[in-house]
Design a protein around this motif. Structure first.
Motif, PDB file in Angstrom:
ATOM      1  N   LEU A 147     -29.089  17.096  35.391  1.00  0.00           N
ATOM      2  CA  LEU A 147     -28.441  17.367  36.682  1.00  0.00           C
ATOM      3  C   LEU A 147     -27.802  18.747  36.632  1.00  0.00           C
ATOM      4  N   GLY A 148     -28.641  19.761  36.802  1.00  0.00           N
ATOM      5  CA  GLY A 148     -28.147  21.118  36.936  1.00  0.00           C
ATOM      6  C   GLY A 148     -27.880  21.433  38.392  1.00  0.00           C
ATOM      7  N   PRO A 149     -27.664  22.697  38.728  1.00  0.00           N
ATOM      8  CA  PRO A 149     -27.472  23.066  40.136  1.00  0.00           C
ATOM      9  C   PRO A 149     -28.634  22.619  41.022  1.00  0.00           C
ATOM     10  N   ASP A 150     -29.861  22.663  40.475  1.00  0.00           N
ATOM     11  CA  ASP A 150     -31.010  22.200  41.254  1.00  0.00           C
ATOM     12  C   ASP A 150     -30.975  20.687  41.442  1.00  0.00           C
ATOM     13  N   GLY A 151     -30.434  19.948  40.468  1.00  0.00           N
ATOM     14  CA  GLY A 151     -30.306  18.507  40.609  1.00  0.00           C
ATOM     15  C   GLY A 151     -29.265  18.121  41.645  1.00  0.00           C
ATOM     16  N   ILE A 152     -28.176  18.885  41.720  1.00  0.00           N
ATOM     17  CA  ILE A 152     -27.183  18.641  42.771  1.00  0.00           C
ATOM     18  C   ILE A 152     -27.814  18.876  44.142  1.00  0.00           C
ATOM     19  N   GLU A 153     -28.611  19.939  44.246  1.00  0.00           N
ATOM     20  CA  GLU A 153     -29.327  20.190  45.497  1.00  0.00           C
ATOM     21  C   GLU A 153     -30.244  19.021  45.838  1.00  0.00           C
ATOM     22  N   ALA A 154     -30.973  18.515  44.844  1.00  0.00           N
ATOM     23  CA  ALA A 154     -31.887  17.404  45.099  1.00  0.00           C
ATOM     24  C   ALA A 154     -31.134  16.179  45.604  1.00  0.00           C
ATOM     25  N   ALA A 191     -29.811  29.785  33.288  1.00  0.00           N
ATOM     26  CA  ALA A 191     -31.263  29.803  33.498  1.00  0.00           C
ATOM     27  C   ALA A 191     -31.639  29.159  34.826  1.00  0.00           C
ATOM     28  N   VAL A 192     -30.739  28.337  35.377  1.00  0.00           N
ATOM     29  CA  VAL A 192     -30.958  27.719  36.689  1.00  0.00           C
ATOM     30  C   VAL A 192     -30.089  28.457  37.698  1.00  0.00           C
ATOM     31  N   ALA A 193     -30.725  29.003  38.727  1.00  0.00           N
ATOM     32  CA  ALA A 193     -30.033  29.887  39.667  1.00  0.00           C
ATOM     33  C   ALA A 193     -28.903  29.172  40.397  1.00  0.00           C
ATOM     34  N   PRO A 194     -27.794  29.882  40.665  1.00  0.00           N
ATOM     35  CA  PRO A 194     -26.724  29.317  41.490  1.00  0.00           C
ATOM     36  C   PRO A 194     -27.194  29.155  42.918  1.00  0.00           C
ATOM     37  N   ARG A 195     -26.472  28.334  43.680  1.00  0.00           N
ATOM     38  CA  ARG A 195     -26.880  28.101  45.071  1.00  0.00           C
ATOM     39  C   ARG A 195     -25.705  27.577  45.888  1.00  0.00           C
ATOM     40  N   LEU A 196     -25.819  27.743  47.188  1.00  0.00           N
ATOM     41  CA  LEU A 196     -24.872  27.157  48.134  1.00  0.00           C
ATOM     42  C   LEU A 196     -25.640  26.179  49.011  1.00  0.00           C
ATOM     43  N   ILE A 197     -25.206  24.936  48.972  1.00  0.00           N
ATOM     44  CA  ILE A 197     -25.832  23.858  49.747  1.00  0.00           C
ATOM     45  C   ILE A 197     -25.019  23.649  51.011  1.00  0.00           C
ATOM     46  N   ASP A 198     -25.706  23.608  52.151  1.00  0.00           N
ATOM     47  CA  ASP A 198     -25.038  23.518  53.459  1.00  0.00           C
ATOM     48  C   ASP A 198     -25.711  22.403  54.259  1.00  0.00           C
ATOM     49  N   LEU A 199     -25.052  21.257  54.327  1.00  0.00           N
ATOM     50  CA  LEU A 199     -25.584  20.076  55.024  1.00  0.00           C
ATOM     51  C   LEU A 199     -24.788  19.862  56.298  1.00  0.00           C
ATOM     52  N   ALA A 200     -25.479  19.519  57.391  1.00  0.00           N
ATOM     53  CA  ALA A 200     -24.794  19.294  58.671  1.00  0.00           C
ATOM     54  C   ALA A 200     -25.363  18.061  59.359  1.00  0.00           C
ATOM     55  N   ARG A 259     -18.650  16.078  63.956  1.00  0.00           N
ATOM     56  CA  ARG A 259     -19.715  16.972  63.509  1.00  0.00           C
ATOM     57  C   ARG A 259     -19.378  17.306  62.071  1.00  0.00           C
ATOM     58  N   LEU A 260     -20.106  16.700  61.146  1.00  0.00           N
ATOM     59  CA  LEU A 260     -19.822  16.805  59.725  1.00  0.00           C
ATOM     60  C   LEU A 260     -20.609  17.953  59.110  1.00  0.00           C
ATOM     61  N   ARG A 261     -19.907  18.734  58.284  1.00  0.00           N
ATOM     62  CA  ARG A 261     -20.560  19.775  57.492  1.00  0.00           C
ATOM     63  C   ARG A 261     -20.125  19.608  56.043  1.00  0.00           C
ATOM     64  N   VAL A 262     -21.086  19.696  55.130  1.00  0.00           N
ATOM     65  CA  VAL A 262     -20.816  19.565  53.703  1.00  0.00           C
ATOM     66  C   VAL A 262     -21.291  20.838  53.012  1.00  0.00           C
ATOM     67  N   LEU A 263     -20.380  21.517  52.336  1.00  0.00           N
ATOM     68  CA  LEU A 263     -20.699  22.745  51.605  1.00  0.00           C
ATOM     69  C   LEU A 263     -20.472  22.515  50.118  1.00  0.00           C
ATOM     70  N   ILE A 264     -21.508  22.761  49.323  1.00  0.00           N
ATOM     71  CA  ILE A 264     -21.417  22.591  47.871  1.00  0.00           C
ATOM     72  C   ILE A 264     -21.914  23.857  47.185  1.00  0.00           C
ATOM     73  N   PRO A 265     -21.006  24.654  46.623  1.00  0.00           N
ATOM     74  CA  PRO A 265     -21.449  25.740  45.745  1.00  0.00           C
ATOM     75  C   PRO A 265     -21.822  25.130  44.394  1.00  0.00           C
ATOM     76  N   ALA A 266     -23.099  25.239  44.024  1.00  0.00           N
ATOM     77  CA  ALA A 266     -23.606  24.571  42.821  1.00  0.00           C
ATOM     78  C   ALA A 266     -24.018  25.624  41.798  1.00  0.00           C
ATOM     79  N   VAL A 267     -23.400  25.582  40.629  1.00  0.00           N
ATOM     80  CA  VAL A 267     -23.634  26.592  39.597  1.00  0.00           C
ATOM     81  C   VAL A 267     -23.537  25.925  38.223  1.00  0.00           C
ATOM     82  N   GLU A 268     -23.992  26.651  37.215  1.00  0.00           N
ATOM     83  CA  GLU A 268     -23.644  26.344  35.834  1.00  0.00           C
ATOM     84  C   GLU A 268     -22.902  27.552  35.283  1.00  0.00           C
ATOM     85  N   ASN A 269     -21.724  27.318  34.720  1.00  0.00           N
ATOM     86  CA  ASN A 269     -20.949  28.408  34.121  1.00  0.00           C
ATOM     87  C   ASN A 269     -21.426  28.579  32.684  1.00  0.00           C
ATOM     88  N   ALA A 270     -22.464  29.394  32.512  1.00  0.00           N
ATOM     89  CA  ALA A 270     -23.121  29.551  31.219  1.00  0.00           C
ATOM     90  C   ALA A 270     -22.734  30.882  30.576  1.00  0.00           C
TER      91      ALA A 270
END
Length: 447
Positions: A147-154, A191-200, A259-270
């Motif tokens: 469960l890296g940043p990509d797993g949180i996105e999934a 090695a797994v890129a950071p990302r910002l997840i934006d769900l609405a 109107r729900l919005r969910v923001l998740i900054p997903a990273v690994e502090n490597a």
């Protein structure tokens, strides 16, 4: 399963069949709090279970029946002599106590016990609560190699697809183009890129509620590396992301008129040659320049960019969850997360509801004099204080700088983990304050 206290013990024993009564007396059952006794019938089967509990006492644990699922023989149980005021929490505690994380075990350990719901308890609501908590616990318990940043996105995409929500994800160098420089800086060494997840989800005309969850899939501490003992549980550093996804499941499942919005900054502090450094000065989405005092305080950086984005549309309410500081644990321990808000009415309702739904929190202050601890000689702000005091307060004050337009803002500094099993709360990942905020949103917005 018969609820019995020391005051009612003689009455309960008198009503039992003779064989069961004789057995209970022979065993010396005294209805001590949390004790239980499986009673045989005349043929050697099970006729009943006695459970020592006084659910209406002020110091009673509302989830105490949650200790029973791993202790009871296989079967279906009902709670008898249970006051209606305690029924919903008792049933939820029992259900939460059946949770097991056995994904990595060849032998599954899910207890084969079922509960007949007490009269008056909303079964659909109870299921939503238990399933949302299980979702969050599963995410926190999953190790970072799965469960890296990509797993949180999934995981966020599964929630979005299940409910017909929209989702957009900004990944890697696109974070720089999108003006999320602190999220990019914290996550770029992995090695797994950071990302910002934006769900609405929801009607754009409804009140805007935005949830922000810290999604650090694993935290080495960066160049200010953690010692091994501090790094061992850092798979749980995405507990804020787990909490907001669990809360989103509850809000959407109940179809609350928001109107729900969910923001998740997903990273690994490597750690790598591209890791950000102590002394670096980072730009932020808010326009503030931020001096890095310690790379192990990365969570507030990624939250700063996400909170700035949330604030731009001036929502009715912003709620953030983050496994942010050890100082919060020193002050209040693992089971009692502090929360911060300038909205006194909101704080009073959260405190009251936390007791009602058995999701404990404690208010801490945005204490203005401590803001001076974040002074930088070379940038607009340092992201940590210059001393050893008030670490949770100064972290909260740093985050508050990124919220100006929202109607109300509340920050939860959660632990996201139960160190030792307690009723309804098995050892491992825990979703703190999500059920509480769900109860508040139901009360505030209806549904």
């Amino acid at each position: 399963m018969i609820i019995v206290s020391s005051d009612s013990l003689l009455e309960v024993l008198a009503a039992l069949p003779a064989a069961a009564r004789t057995f209970a007396i022979a065993q010396g059952f005294a209805a001590d709090n949390g004790s239980h006794l499986v009673l045989p019938d005349a043929e050697g089967g099970i006729t009943a279970v006695l459970f020592g509990w006084s659910p209406l006492r002020a110091d009673a644990d509302p989830f105490l029946p949650g200790k029973l699922p791993p202790l009871l023989p296989q079967g279906t149980y009902r709670l008898e002599r249970l006051p209606q005021e305690a029924a919903a929490n008792a049933a939820l505690g029992f259900l939460l106590g059946t949770y097991r994380f056995d994904r990595y075990r060849a032998k599954k350990t899910q207890p084969a016990v079922r509960l007949v719901l007490p009269a008056g308890v909303d079964g659909a609501e109870l299921s939503r609560l238990a399933e949302a908590v299980a979702l969050g616990r599963d995410l926190i318990n999953t190790p970072a190699n799965d469960l890296g940043p990509d797993g949180i996105e999934a995981a966020a995409r599964v929630v979005a697809e299940r409910h017909g929500a929209t989702i957009a994800v900004t990944v890697g160098d696109d974070l720089l183009a999108g003006n999320f420089p602190m999220i990019h800086a914290v996550g770029r060494a992995s090695a797994v890129a950071p990302r910002l997840i934006d769900l609405a989800w929801g009607d754009a005309d409804h009140p805007k509620v935005t949830l922000v969850g810290k999604g650090v899939a694993f935290d080495t501490g960066g160049l200010d590396i953690k010692p091994p003992a501090s790094m061992a549980l850092m798979k749980k550093d995405m507990g804020g992301a787990a909490a907001v996804l669990a809360l989103a499941e509850l809000v959407i499942g109940a179809k609350l008129p928001v109107r729900l919005r969910v923001l998740i900054p997903a990273v690994e502090n490597a750690i790598s040659g591209s890791a950000f450094r102590p002394g670096d000065i980072l730009p932020s989405r808010k326009g503030l320049t931020v001096e890095i005092g310690n790379t192990d305080a990365e969570g507030r950086l990624i939250l700063g960019d996400a909170l700035a984005l949330a604030d731009e549309e001036a929502p009715d309410l912003i709620v953030d969850y983050a496994t942010l500081t050890g100082a919060a644990r020193v002050a209040l321990g693992p089971d009692l997360p502090p929360f911060y808000t300038d909205d006194d009415e909101l704080a009073v309702r959260l405190a009251s509801l936390s007791r009602a739904v058995n999701d404990p929190v404690w208010r801490m202050p945005f204490w203005p004099p401590y803001d001076a601890m974040l002074t930088s000689k070379v940038a607009d702000v340092n992201h940590i204080s210059g001393g050893a005091f008030a670490g949770s307060v100064t972290a909260a004050l740093f985050l508050r700088r990124f919220v100006e337009k929202a109607g109300s803002y509340v920050h939860f500094d959660i632990f996201g983990w139960t160190p030792s099993a307690r009723p309804g709360r098995p050892e491992g990942g825990e979703v703190q304050a999500a059920r509480l905020v769900y109860a508040y949103l139901k009360e505030r917005y209806g549904g």
